[in-house]
Design a protein around this motif. Structure first.
Motif, PDB file in Angstrom:
ATOM      1  N   GLU A 334       0.807  -1.226   0.000  1.00 47.02           N
ATOM      2  CA  GLU A 334       0.000   0.000   0.000  1.00 47.02           C
ATOM      3  C   GLU A 334       0.838   1.273   0.000  1.00 47.02           C
ATOM      4  OE1 GLU A 334      -2.338  -0.505   3.476  1.00 47.02           O
ATOM      5  OE2 GLU A 334      -3.585  -2.123   2.623  1.00 47.02           O
ATOM      6  N   LEU A 335       2.148   1.132   0.029  1.00 44.52           N
ATOM      7  CA  LEU A 335       3.022   2.314   0.079  1.00 44.52           C
ATOM      8  C   LEU A 335       2.936   3.129  -1.210  1.00 44.52           C
ATOM      9  CD1 LEU A 335       6.324   0.993   1.706  1.00 44.52           C
ATOM     10  CD2 LEU A 335       4.799   2.738   2.634  1.00 44.52           C
ATOM     11  N   HIS A 336       2.929   4.442  -1.062  1.00 41.04           N
ATOM     12  CA  HIS A 336       3.060   5.379  -2.185  1.00 41.04           C
ATOM     13  C   HIS A 336       4.296   6.231  -1.895  1.00 41.04           C
ATOM     14  CE1 HIS A 336      -1.089   4.094  -2.784  1.00 41.04           C
ATOM     15  NE2 HIS A 336      -1.028   4.602  -4.015  1.00 41.04           N
ATOM     16  N   ILE A 337       5.377   5.928  -2.567  1.00 41.53           N
ATOM     17  CA  ILE A 337       6.677   6.519  -2.253  1.00 41.53           C
ATOM     18  C   ILE A 337       6.965   7.651  -3.237  1.00 41.53           C
ATOM     19  CG2 ILE A 337       9.141   6.066  -2.025  1.00 41.53           C
ATOM     20  CD1 ILE A 337       8.052   3.009  -1.677  1.00 41.53           C
ATOM     21  N   VAL A 338       7.019   8.866  -2.712  1.00 39.46           N
ATOM     22  CA  VAL A 338       7.303  10.042  -3.541  1.00 39.46           C
ATOM     23  C   VAL A 338       8.815  10.202  -3.649  1.00 39.46           C
ATOM     24  CG1 VAL A 338       7.005  12.531  -3.780  1.00 39.46           C
ATOM     25  CG2 VAL A 338       5.171  11.145  -2.792  1.00 39.46           C
ATOM     26  N   THR A 339       9.333  10.223  -4.869  1.00 39.12           N
ATOM     27  CA  THR A 339      10.763  10.316  -5.095  1.00 39.12           C
ATOM     28  C   THR A 339      11.010  11.017  -6.429  1.00 39.12           C
ATOM     29  OG1 THR A 339      12.814   9.026  -5.224  1.00 39.12           O
ATOM     30  CG2 THR A 339      10.828   8.007  -6.134  1.00 39.12           C
ATOM     31  N   THR A 340      12.212  10.912  -6.947  1.00 39.10           N
ATOM     32  CA  THR A 340      12.545  11.512  -8.245  1.00 39.10           C
ATOM     33  C   THR A 340      13.130  10.454  -9.166  1.00 39.10           C
ATOM     34  OG1 THR A 340      14.715  12.163  -7.382  1.00 39.10           O
ATOM     35  CG2 THR A 340      12.955  13.806  -7.278  1.00 39.10           C
ATOM     36  N   ASP A 341      12.970  10.664 -10.477  1.00 44.85           N
ATOM     37  CA  ASP A 341      13.537   9.730 -11.438  1.00 44.85           C
ATOM     38  C   ASP A 341      14.939  10.169 -11.836  1.00 44.85           C
ATOM     39  OD1 ASP A 341      13.213  11.861 -13.152  1.00 44.85           O
ATOM     40  OD2 ASP A 341      11.490  11.015 -14.199  1.00 44.85           O
ATOM     41  N   LYS A 342      15.497   9.557 -12.855  1.00 43.15           N
ATOM     42  CA  LYS A 342      16.865   9.840 -13.276  1.00 43.15           C
ATOM     43  C   LYS A 342      17.036  11.276 -13.760  1.00 43.15           C
ATOM     44  CE  LYS A 342      17.819   5.059 -14.654  1.00 43.15           C
ATOM     45  NZ  LYS A 342      18.150   4.160 -15.801  1.00 43.15           N
ATOM     46  N   ARG A 343      15.948  11.911 -14.211  1.00 43.17           N
ATOM     47  CA  ARG A 343      16.024  13.290 -14.707  1.00 43.17           C
ATOM     48  C   ARG A 343      15.674  14.314 -13.638  1.00 43.17           C
ATOM     49  NH1 ARG A 343      13.864   9.976 -18.459  1.00 43.17           N
ATOM     50  NH2 ARG A 343      14.874   9.864 -20.515  1.00 43.17           N
ATOM     51  N   GLY A 344      15.402  13.856 -12.432  1.00 44.50           N
ATOM     52  CA  GLY A 344      15.066  14.767 -11.353  1.00 44.50           C
ATOM     53  C   GLY A 344      13.595  15.111 -11.278  1.00 44.50           C
ATOM     54  N   SER A 345      12.772  14.504 -12.114  1.00 41.41           N
ATOM     55  CA  SER A 345      11.335  14.770 -12.090  1.00 41.41           C
ATOM     56  C   SER A 345      10.677  13.979 -10.963  1.00 41.41           C
ATOM     57  CB  SER A 345      10.694  14.383 -13.423  1.00 41.41           C
ATOM     58  OG  SER A 345      11.284  15.107 -14.489  1.00 41.41           O
ATOM     59  N   ARG A 346       9.644  14.554 -10.391  1.00 41.54           N
ATOM     60  CA  ARG A 346       8.961  13.909  -9.269  1.00 41.54           C
ATOM     61  C   ARG A 346       8.116  12.741  -9.773  1.00 41.54           C
ATOM     62  NH1 ARG A 346       5.396  16.953  -4.592  1.00 41.54           N
ATOM     63  NH2 ARG A 346       4.446  15.083  -3.694  1.00 41.54           N
ATOM     64  N   VAL A 347       8.251  11.600  -9.121  1.00 44.67           N
ATOM     65  CA  VAL A 347       7.465  10.406  -9.455  1.00 44.67           C
ATOM     66  C   VAL A 347       6.983   9.766  -8.164  1.00 44.67           C
ATOM     67  CG1 VAL A 347       8.670   9.954 -11.635  1.00 44.67           C
ATOM     68  CG2 VAL A 347       9.529   8.953  -9.506  1.00 44.67           C
ATOM     69  N   THR A 348       5.952   8.946  -8.287  1.00 39.51           N
ATOM     70  CA  THR A 348       5.433   8.185  -7.153  1.00 39.51           C
ATOM     71  C   THR A 348       5.507   6.703  -7.487  1.00 39.51           C
ATOM     72  OG1 THR A 348       3.933   9.967  -6.497  1.00 39.51           O
ATOM     73  CG2 THR A 348       3.459   7.767  -5.660  1.00 39.51           C
ATOM     74  N   ILE A 349       6.170   5.947  -6.637  1.00 36.18           N
ATOM     75  CA  ILE A 349       6.302   4.505  -6.821  1.00 36.18           C
ATOM     76  C   ILE A 349       5.305   3.819  -5.901  1.00 36.18           C
ATOM     77  CG2 ILE A 349       7.848   2.523  -6.632  1.00 36.18           C
ATOM     78  CD1 ILE A 349      10.181   4.405  -7.127  1.00 36.18           C
ATOM     79  N   SER A 350       4.469   2.993  -6.461  1.00 35.29           N
ATOM     80  CA  SER A 350       3.439   2.320  -5.664  1.00 35.29           C
ATOM     81  C   SER A 350       3.212   0.922  -6.214  1.00 35.29           C
ATOM     82  CB  SER A 350       2.134   3.121  -5.684  1.00 35.29           C
ATOM     83  OG  SER A 350       1.644   3.242  -7.010  1.00 35.29           O
TER      84      SER A 350
END
Length: 405
Positions: A334-350
């Motif tokens: 159920e985790l929604h992990i807010v982080t950044t991708d290789k280009r520095g853009s904000r992404v959410t991994i879930s």
């Protein structure tokens, strides 16, 4: 909160007594002691600050707490100003952090001073016998107010301002941090007594604090770092093994049950390849925080290595262990992990899944090594059968005990 804190300090100062000659002498002693402490321990404090992952316990309470209980409030706040100005040049923190921390220290000494004064008057030079116990109790109450204000004030802001769900340790500090703060306040109380009864002995306190106590605090932090995984904040394999062995020994002596969960994040390499290793580190940190939330205080959490975690569950039967393992699996999913991708853009991994292998003591092993092997084998079974599931280890055939003759 800063406005409220400043208002409290202003009103309390306006209603406090004016300093006398002896107050100025005591003020000078505390100011010199605090300055010597700060300047002589500058490098040690910088190392402690760099290694700290949560709140940093400020050891200057040895000087600020005695000011709160023996000086008029105006001089007490002047001690705070002397301490904080020196920290401004040493810590080099953002201005808003510095102002907030300074107000926190000011409010804590103000309320501790008001608390101590409410039980007055205090004439320590004339008391003896059972009366000393009463004064000792008042010092304890004032010390508790001193620490509680800082915990509530700083912890509240950290909880409100955290971008992610805060844990108890990141907001309030761990048990060792708060014990260190309590010891520091206790030394401050000793400093206050020495300053009233035998002022030259404060020099000895300055030596103890600057040379010994700061070094002990640094050594304690180094020992903690040696047992802690720097990436996730949970125990590393060394620290986990030590704690797990002690828990296993207690379980064996009391003839109780125990479970070991090995938690393997599915397709973790895909996260690193797709989003980059910093994103993978964020996933590991969030998983560690979630494990801390969904387990009991007595459970021992550690990082096995890579994307694998270990959780030792003392005093638990098979049914409860299954429920605990499923709770962990569902929570990670159920985790929604807010982080950044290789280009520095904000992404959410879930939607991440995990495979969990479980082993029970003594059913699947009588030593920590046997339990680790059993749970590791169960993880492979879970992965081979589609991942995202909990599997228990296979029963071990043990030779029957020899007959009693």
């Amino acid at each position: 909160m800063e406005v409220v804190g400043i208002a409290i300090m202003v009103v309390a100062t306006m209603n406090s007594t004016n300093p006398g000659r002896i107050d100025w002498v005591r003020f000078a002693i505390l100011a010199v002691g605090a300055t010597a402490h700060i300047q002589l321990t500058q490098r040690q404090e910088e190392r402690r600050r760099d290694r700290s992952r949560t709140v940093l316990i400020d050891l200057t309470a040895v000087w600020t707490f005695p000011a709160a209980v023996i000086l008029p409030l105006s001089l007490t706040l002047s001690i705070i100003a002397i301490v904080r100005i020196q920290h401004w040049f040493i810590a080099r923190r953002p201005a808003h952090n510095f102002v907030f921390s300074s107000v926190t220290h000011g409010v804590s000494v103000t309320l501790a001073s008001l608390t101590f004064a409410a039980f007055g008057p205090h004439e320590w030079g004339r008391i003896s016998g059972w009366d000393t116990l009463g004064e000792f109790g008042v010092l304890i109450v004032a010390g508790m107010v001193f620490e509680a204000v800082q915990i509530a004030y700083i912890g509240g802001i950290l909880a409100i301002g955290s971008p992610k769900r805060p844990s108890m340790s990141t907001v309030l500090g761990n048990t060792a941090d708060n014990l260190l703060e309590a010891i520091t306040i206790g030394l401050g109380a000793v400093t206050a007594v020495l300053l009233l009864i035998m002022p030259p002995m404060v020099i000895v306190m300055a030596v103890v604090v600057t040379v010994v106590f700061n070094r002990l605090a640094e050594i304690d932090q180094l020992q903690n770092d040696a047992r802690t995984d720097p990436k996730t904040g949970v125990l590393n394999m060394r620290g986990w093994s030590e704690s797990a062995e002690r828990a296993l020994g207690r379980t064996a002596r009391s003839d109780d049950n125990l479970a070991l969960l090995m938690i393997d994040l599915d397709h973790f390499k895909w996260i690193n390849d797709t989003y980059g290793h910093p994103a993978g580190d964020d996933v590991l940190r969030d998983v560690a925080r979630k494990l801390d939330e969904v387990t009991r205080p007595a459970d021992v959490i550690g990082r096995f290595g890579g994307e694998e975690f270990l959780v030792l569950l003392p005093d638990i039967d098979e049914t409860a262990a299954k429920l605990a393992a499923e709770r962990v699996r569902s929570a990670i999913g159920e985790l929604h992990i807010v982080t950044t991708d290789k280009r520095g853009s904000r992404v959410t991994i879930s939607g991440r899944t995990t495979s969990i292998g479980a082993a029970l003591f003594p059913r699947h092993g009588e030593s920590l090594e046997e339990l680790l092997h059993a749970s590791d084998a169960a993880v492979y079974v879970a992965k081979e059968n589609g991942r995202n599931q909990v599997r228990f280890a296979q029963d071990v055939d043990r030779p029957a005990p020899p007959p009693v003759t």
